[in-house]
Design an enzyme around this catalytic site. Sequence first.
Site, PDB file in Angstrom:
ATOM      1  N   GLU A 298      41.378  -6.734  64.271  1.00 46.21           N
ATOM      2  CA  GLU A 298      42.735  -7.153  64.622  1.00 46.21           C
ATOM      3  C   GLU A 298      43.763  -6.313  63.857  1.00 46.21           C
ATOM      4  OE1 GLU A 298      41.834 -11.900  65.430  1.00 46.21           O
ATOM      5  OE2 GLU A 298      42.176 -11.184  63.394  1.00 46.21           O
TER       6      GLU A 298
ATOM      7  N   MET B 118      40.915 -19.996  63.485  1.00 40.90           N
ATOM      8  CA  MET B 118      40.412 -20.326  62.149  1.00 40.90           C
ATOM      9  C   MET B 118      41.461 -20.132  61.051  1.00 40.90           C
ATOM     10  SD  MET B 118      36.523 -18.778  62.444  1.00 40.90           S
ATOM     11  CE  MET B 118      35.979 -19.483  60.896  1.00 40.90           C
TER      12      MET B 118
ATOM     13  N   GLY C 267      40.205 -18.652  70.802  1.00 40.83           N
ATOM     14  CA  GLY C 267      39.557 -19.215  71.978  1.00 40.83           C
ATOM     15  C   GLY C 267      40.551 -20.064  72.755  1.00 40.83           C
TER      16      GLY C 267
ATOM     17  N   ASP D 144      38.504 -15.397  74.582  1.00 42.34           N
ATOM     18  CA  ASP D 144      37.394 -16.052  75.283  1.00 42.34           C
ATOM     19  C   ASP D 144      37.783 -17.488  75.595  1.00 42.34           C
ATOM     20  OD1 ASP D 144      35.584 -17.722  72.859  1.00 42.34           O
ATOM     21  OD2 ASP D 144      37.124 -16.298  72.277  1.00 42.34           O
TER      22      ASP D 144
END
Length: 216
Positions: A12, A157, A60, A181
């Site tokens: 990232e 996270m 996600g 995803d």
Amino acid sequence: MKIGIIVAMDKELKQLQEVFKNSEVLVQKCGIGKVNAALGAQRMINDFKPDCIISSGCAGGNGDDIDVQDIVVSSELCYHDVYCGKAIDDTTVYGQVQGLPARFKADPELLSKALSLQTSGIGLHQGLIVTGDWFVDSKEKMREIIGHFPEAKAVDMESCAIAQTCYINRVPFISFRVISDIPLRDTNASQYHDFWNTVAENSFQTTRTFVESLKG
């Protein structure tokens, strides 16, 4: 305006450093998970003294309207793996650290600027982002999280830990996450791996568009 962007992972960081090459925007890596995120945010606040902090990177996604490469902007954030119980305080809800807000709200001005990008054809969604120390690589785990937070648009996270640190330090904050995803449509995190192999390079340009709107 001094803008700081915090990401979790090297890949990232690489993407966003390229996007913000020759820019005054500070992009830093904190590491994966809530503790690393909080430490990274505090370090950025102490050393850089930003006017605002953006949590960026991937997440996600959840919801029939969400697709890979869409952007989820946090209108609010909480933890999906925090529970302080009812023994001492029966007003504290699931996902809330006792003594702190049940949900951390994104800065209204940053949120308004982010939502103005909806007119540019970007798949952009506002909503709840939930954070926990768990990489969601199974449908079962995602169903468990969504069971507590059915309205969640994204799971990551780090974002809520950065939000909490910014809240304590009174620094405007927003999370701006690219969907890598959709766990409820995925098998063995294959979408996540495909994201990095095929489409990640173009996915972080929207973050630059957002940052430029803050400076305009």
